[in-house]
Design a protein around this motif. Structure first.
Motif, short mmCIF file in Angstrom:
data_model
loop_
_atom_site.label_atom_id
_atom_site.label_comp_id
_atom_site.label_asym_id
_atom_site.label_seq_id
_atom_site.Cartn_x
_atom_site.Cartn_y
_atom_site.Cartn_z
N ASN A 217 5.50 -5.67 -3.34
CA ASN A 217 5.80 -4.25 -3.43
C ASN A 217 6.05 -3.82 -4.87
N THR A 218 6.69 -4.69 -5.63
CA THR A 218 6.97 -4.39 -7.04
C THR A 218 5.68 -4.25 -7.84
N GLU B 205 1.24 -0.63 -10.18
CA GLU B 205 -0.10 -0.04 -10.09
C GLU B 205 -0.02 1.46 -9.80
N GLY B 206 1.04 1.88 -9.11
CA GLY B 206 1.21 3.29 -8.80
C GLY B 206 1.84 4.09 -9.92
N GLY B 207 2.27 3.41 -11.00
CA GLY B 207 2.82 4.12 -12.15
C GLY B 207 4.24 3.77 -12.52
N ALA B 208 4.93 2.92 -11.76
CA ALA B 208 6.28 2.49 -12.14
C ALA B 208 6.21 1.68 -13.43
N PHE C 112 4.54 6.03 -5.43
CA PHE C 112 4.72 6.31 -6.85
C PHE C 112 3.59 7.20 -7.38
N SER C 113 2.39 7.00 -6.90
CA SER C 113 1.29 7.87 -7.31
C SER C 113 1.57 9.31 -6.90
N MET C 114 2.09 9.49 -5.69
CA MET C 114 2.39 10.82 -5.18
C MET C 114 3.46 11.51 -6.03
N GLU D 294 0.83 -1.21 0.00
CA GLU D 294 0.00 0.00 0.00
C GLU D 294 0.86 1.26 0.00
N GLU D 295 1.95 1.22 0.76
CA GLU D 295 2.85 2.38 0.82
C GLU D 295 3.57 2.59 -0.50
N MET D 296 3.98 1.52 -1.16
CA MET D 296 4.68 1.66 -2.44
C MET D 296 3.76 2.20 -3.52
#
Length: 523
Positions: free
Chosen positions: A224-225, A230-233, A195-197, A189-191
């Motif tokens: 985490n990867t 999902e966060g944009g990486a 990346f979204s931030m 959740e933190e990862m």
């Protein structure tokens, strides 16, 4: 998202780039050192696998690291060849020199950004770190337009300062931004949120590739990867078999197959040739001397094994009842019975190609074929795993110590006695010794033929295939001055297998002695 990247051209939002750091972060693991020949072989295999970026090493760490990066850059096509450097100073100069002959080269510079690292490791102020980020990326751009910057311990960095660091790196030339979870502390959740931030807050974020690099200290590296994706990486830093510092890195084979198998969820594609995953996993295990555990996802020997009667019944009726991917999709062969003593060289080479060894030299084929014929004389049937074991062992090159002959006597009426010959740097050294059993006698004889202070820390024997005539696969771990190395050997004779493993470990120890430890190298 669509923009032009210096190495990849137009970047589509559903394309994930695979950055393999087996030869850099993976090799930092205790006992995992490789010589230049082994690194070259792994680099060629990684390129054939479809890896987008190969991190070949840390050139400033030692002459051996510089030379291995230089040779990989000169000889390996298909992938971007990357060299690691600390932000600023001669690290980047060494990386640039090592990459001179690369068709596509990347300099990956890094510096710590978390309060803990800046205060205790770097002893630098945040403003000084920002200055080095600026100068490091500017300097790297003198050598290549493909520059990556990493925030070491990024997952524990204060968000506002991390945004400033990333903005500085982008403004001064970085085209890929890596945010590592260096100590494996973060949760999925933190990862995802991290990346979204960054993508929302940092100016220019839509013109770079964001990368994720996760360690497995809490067993969360792969999770985490995927969350970072999902966060944009859109770049994933990983290693074959998940090797790496401490508990290791995110495993390439697990990430790639998760993205492929759950395309319905992630909607992402990679350039990986997944049927090659098993062969490269085994190649790395042979080179390093570290086998994967039987229950390892994708490449462990039990990954597609079914013992429960209920499961077996389901599989027989429809494979999809208990298998979410096919064994063949990652390189497992549904048939394992292969050749016999009457098989010829052409059939042997054809089998090697089917097992993923299509790029090996004629010289290696000839040597491996002779060992195969010797094995076929001892066994009723030769299986695929037998062939893999002997070919992988013969593929080791640049060994300074080689077994020439081994003779032993023993039994209930006589103390075990061994006579052996080792070729050491081209000169044959003979020795003989008694021992408490043939293996003990053989190891004592090795110590006489090649004197050394290393002590035996582990001795393990397993069988390659089933049956009383199966090849033995032996692992030997040696310890010397805090260094740990593992060696592997295989042979139908258990004692010969043990001797081959001991010699493999000694050769790795010699490589380890020649290398200096990279200073402050984590990422």
């Amino acid at each position: 998202m669509s923009f032009q990247h210096p190495s990849f051209g137009s970047v589509a939002d559903n394309r994930v780039f695979i950055f393999d750091t087996t030869l850099r972060d993976g090799e930092q693991s205790p006992g995992f050192s490789m010589n230049i020949g082994e690194k070259l072989r792994m680099a060629h295999a990684l390129s054939a696998l479809g890896v987008d970026v190969i991190e070949a090493g840390f050139p400033v760490a030692s002459e051996g690291d510089f030379e291995s990066v230089r040779q990989i850059a000169e000889n390996v096509d298909g992938s971007v060849i990357c060299a690691l450097a600390r932000s600023g100073g001669r690290d980047i100069e060494a990386a640039g020199e090592a990459l001179k002959k690369a068709k596509r080269g990347r300099i990956h510079n890094f510096i710590s950004t978390s309060p803990l690292h800046m205060k205790y490791k770097l002893r630098m102020s945040p403003e000084r770190v920002l200055e080095l980020i600026e100068s490091g990326n500017k300097q790297a751009r003198h050598y290549t337009d493909d520059v990556e910057w990493s925030a070491e311990d990024g997952s524990r960095t204060e968000p506002d300062f991390l945004c400033r660091c990333v903005e500085t790196a982008i403004r001064h030339g970085a085209t890929t931004i890596n945010i590592p979870d260096t100590v494996g502390f973060a949760t999925p959740e933190e990862m995802r949120a991290l990346f979204s931030m960054l993508r929302e807050r940092v100016p220019g974020a839509d013109q770079v590739i964001f990368s994720t690099h996760n360690h497995n200290d809490l067993g969360l590296a792969v999770g985490n990867t995927l969350a970072a994706v999902e966060g944009g990486a859109r770049q994933i830093e990983c290693t074959i078999n998940g090797i790496g510092e401490r508990a290791g890195n995110a495993a390439l084979e697990e990430i790639v197959m998760a993205l492929k198998t759950r395309h319905d969820r992630y909607g992402m594609t990679t350039g990986i040739e997944t049927p090659r995953l098993l062969s490269i996993s085994r190649l790395l295990a042979t080179i390093t001397g570290f086998d994967v555990q039987p229950n390892k996802a994708i490449v462990g020997r039990n990954a597609f094994a079914h013992e429960s009667g209920i499961h077996q019944d389901g599989i027989l009726k429809h494979a999809g009842t208990y298998e979410i991917m096919t064994p063949e999709s990652v390189g497992w062969n549904s048939t394992s019975l292969v050749l016999g003593k009457h098989s010829g060289r052409a059939a042997f080479r054809d089998k090697l190609e089917s097992l993923g060894y299509g790029d090996i030299t004629d010289e290696l084929v000839n040597v491996a074929f002779q060992r195969f014929k010797d094995l076929a004389d001892q066994k009723k049937v030769v299986f695929d795993d037998d062939v893999r074991a002997l070919v992988d062992e013969e593929a080791r090159d640049h060994d300074r110590i080689k077994l020439q002959f081994l003779e032993l006597q023993g039994g209930t009426a006589h103390k075990a006695h061994v006579l052996l010959g080792l070729e050491v740097d081209g000169v044959v050294q003979e020795a003989q010794s008694d021992g408490n059993g043939p293996v003990d006698a053989a190891f004592r004889a090795i110590c006489q033929a090649f004197p050394h202070k290393a002590t035996l820390a582990l001795f393990s024997v397993a069988n390659v295939t089933e049956g009383t005539d199966a090849q033995a696969k032996t692992t030997v771990r040696l310890q010397e001055d805090g260094r740990l190395v593992d060696g592997q050997g295989s042979d139908a004779d258990t004692v010969v297998s043990a001797v081959r493993a001991y010699i493999h470990a000694l050769n790795k120890l010699l490589v380890k002695r020649q290398r200096s430890a990279p200073e402050a190298l984590k990422v």
